[in-house]
Design an enzyme around this catalytic site. Structure first.
Site, PDB file in Angstrom:
ATOM      1  CG  ASN A   4      40.856   8.794 -45.899  1.00  0.00           C
ATOM      2  OD1 ASN A   4      39.897   8.066 -45.646  1.00  0.00           O
ATOM      3  ND2 ASN A   4      41.962   8.809 -45.179  1.00  0.00           N
ATOM      4  CB  ALA A   5      37.443  13.331 -49.255  1.00  0.00           C
ATOM      5  CG  ASP A   6      43.857  13.277 -48.167  1.00  0.00           C
ATOM      6  OD1 ASP A   6      43.208  12.583 -47.350  1.00  0.00           O
ATOM      7  OD2 ASP A   6      45.002  12.983 -48.564  1.00  0.00           O
ATOM      8  CG  LEU A  13      66.210   6.307 -41.443  1.00  0.00           C
ATOM      9  CD1 LEU A  13      67.688   6.029 -41.641  1.00  0.00           C
ATOM     10  CD2 LEU A  13      65.800   5.955 -40.012  1.00  0.00           C
ATOM     11  CG  ASP A  45      50.941   7.051 -47.656  1.00  0.00           C
ATOM     12  OD1 ASP A  45      51.348   6.416 -46.663  1.00  0.00           O
ATOM     13  OD2 ASP A  45      50.085   7.968 -47.581  1.00  0.00           O
ATOM     14  CD  GLU A  58      44.908   5.932 -43.041  1.00  0.00           C
ATOM     15  OE1 GLU A  58      44.481   5.906 -44.210  1.00  0.00           O
ATOM     16  OE2 GLU A  58      45.507   6.906 -42.567  1.00  0.00           O
ATOM     17  CG  ASP A  76      52.048  18.510 -48.230  1.00  0.00           C
ATOM     18  OD1 ASP A  76      52.145  18.012 -47.087  1.00  0.00           O
ATOM     19  OD2 ASP A  76      51.049  18.362 -48.956  1.00  0.00           O
ATOM     20  N   GLY A 107      46.040   3.958 -48.109  1.00  0.00           N
ATOM     21  CA  GLY A 107      45.854   2.874 -49.071  1.00  0.00           C
ATOM     22  C   GLY A 107      45.810   3.393 -50.488  1.00  0.00           C
TER      23      GLY A 107
HETATM   24  O1  RIB Z   1      49.739   9.412 -45.347  1.00  0.00           O
HETATM   25  C1  RIB Z   1      48.939  10.460 -45.794  1.00  0.00           C
HETATM   26  C2  RIB Z   1      47.488  10.078 -45.741  1.00  0.00           C
HETATM   27  O2  RIB Z   1      47.107   9.864 -44.393  1.00  0.00           O
HETATM   28  C3  RIB Z   1      46.541  11.114 -46.259  1.00  0.00           C
HETATM   29  O3  RIB Z   1      46.279  10.976 -47.618  1.00  0.00           O
HETATM   30  C4  RIB Z   1      45.321  10.968 -45.366  1.00  0.00           C
HETATM   31  O4  RIB Z   1      44.158  10.618 -46.024  1.00  0.00           O
HETATM   32  C5  RIB Z   1      45.710   9.949 -44.307  1.00  0.00           C
HETATM   33  O5  RIB Z   1      45.212   8.709 -44.582  1.00  0.00           O
END
Ligand code: RIB
Length: 289
Positions: free
Chosen positions: A10-12, A206, A237, A136, A231, A40
């Site tokens: 994704n572009a976040d 947790l 991930d 996703e 943040d 991913g």
């Molecule tokens: O878990 C964080 C991610 O969730 C972000 O990078 C966003 O793109 C979504 O997929």
């Protein structure tokens, strides 16, 4: 060995806001940045930064070639990321003053990955390799089935959570990672306790309370590392990517989780996602504030 990751790119677009907006509310962001993300991509970058050979299986649109290039720069094998005539996936992420987030996703190319290409890539895998996926993209179940037949260790990070998706994946899983809310939702949906699931290893994150590993004949808790979060986006991930990289290079599950908790603790002190995932040296040198 190799970690194959069927995962989103994704572009976040990250907006800092004083609080998460409520229904009907218009809110001015105090800052905004765009970077590489997707559960991913974040996991791939984390595992690559932790020293693993990671093959990302996924798709971007023509507008997302920068994302593919950036993954390459971060050490991910990008040869199996298709370039399609659809928009790249993106995420609108709002982050509040205490580091909590809310995310709106647009799947785009992430849901257009060809099953044939997944089968082709996975056919180069063998026993000892790891396959990981999240929720996703399309084609998770077929990919897990193929990977399982080839003897790969099948791992699923059940996010964004969907009980039916987890149910469909369960027969193929060796390793399930989910957070405490998702674990409760799964128990309710299946009417079984986590301990009763037929998955060799389950890790429940947790948050500030650490993590729990439920394995065959083991149920172990791990204390959290105390940090001041700004943040939390992408921390889960990062945790998953580091756990898998640890297992990939022969660490025990306990050692892998401990390392991953340090990586995730560093991550929550940073604004952004894939672009700010710490590398192995930083993680090894970090032991908390
Ligand atoms: O878990 C964080 C991610 O969730 C972000 O990078 C966003 O793109 C979504 O997929």
């Amino acid at each position: 060995m190799t970690i194959f990751n069927l995962g989103s790119i994704n572009a976040d677009h990250v907006y800092c806001v004083p609080h998460l907006p409520g229904p009907g509310e218009t809110l001015a962001a105090t800052s905004m940045q765009t970077g590489l993300g997707g559960k991913g991509a974040n996991m791939s970058v984390a595992a690559a930064r932790a020293g693993s050979h990671v093959v990302q299986i996924g798709a971007v649109g023509r507008d997302g070639l920068w994302a593919k290039n950036r993954l390459l720069e971060y050490g991910v094998d990008t040869r199996h990321i298709a370039e399609l005539d659809v928009p790249t996936g993106h995420a609108i992420i709002t982050v509040d003053d205490v580091g909590e987030n809310a995310i709106t996703l647009f799947s785009g190319a992430n849901h257009q990955i060809s099953e044939d290409s997944i089968a082709r890539v996975l056919s180069s895998g063998s026993t000892g390799d790891i396959f990981v996926t999240q929720n996703e993209t399309n084609a998770q179940v077929i990919a897990a089935k193929i990977g399982s037949k080839l003897g790969l260790r099948i791992c699923y990070a059940a996010a964004p959570f969907d009980a039916n998706a987890v149910k469909a994946m369960l027969p193929y899983l060796d390793f399930l990672i989910l957070n405490s809310v998702e674990a409760q939702q799964l128990e309710t949906a299946l009417d079984v306790s986590i301990e009763e699931l037929e998955v060799a290893d389950i890790v429940i994150t947790l948050g500030a309370k650490g993590a729990r590993w439920v394995g065959r004949e083991i149920d172990q808790s791990f204390d959290a590392i105390k940090v001041d979060p700004i943040d939390t986006t992408g921390a889960g991930d990062t945790f998953t990517g580091y756990v898998l990289a640890g297992l990939d290079r022969g660490l025990t599950m306990g050692q892998s989780i401990s390392l991953a908790m340090r990586a995730a603790a560093l991550m929550v002190m940073r604004m952004g996602t894939a672009d700010v995932i710490p590398d192995l040296k930083e993680v090894e040198e970090f032991s908390g504030l």
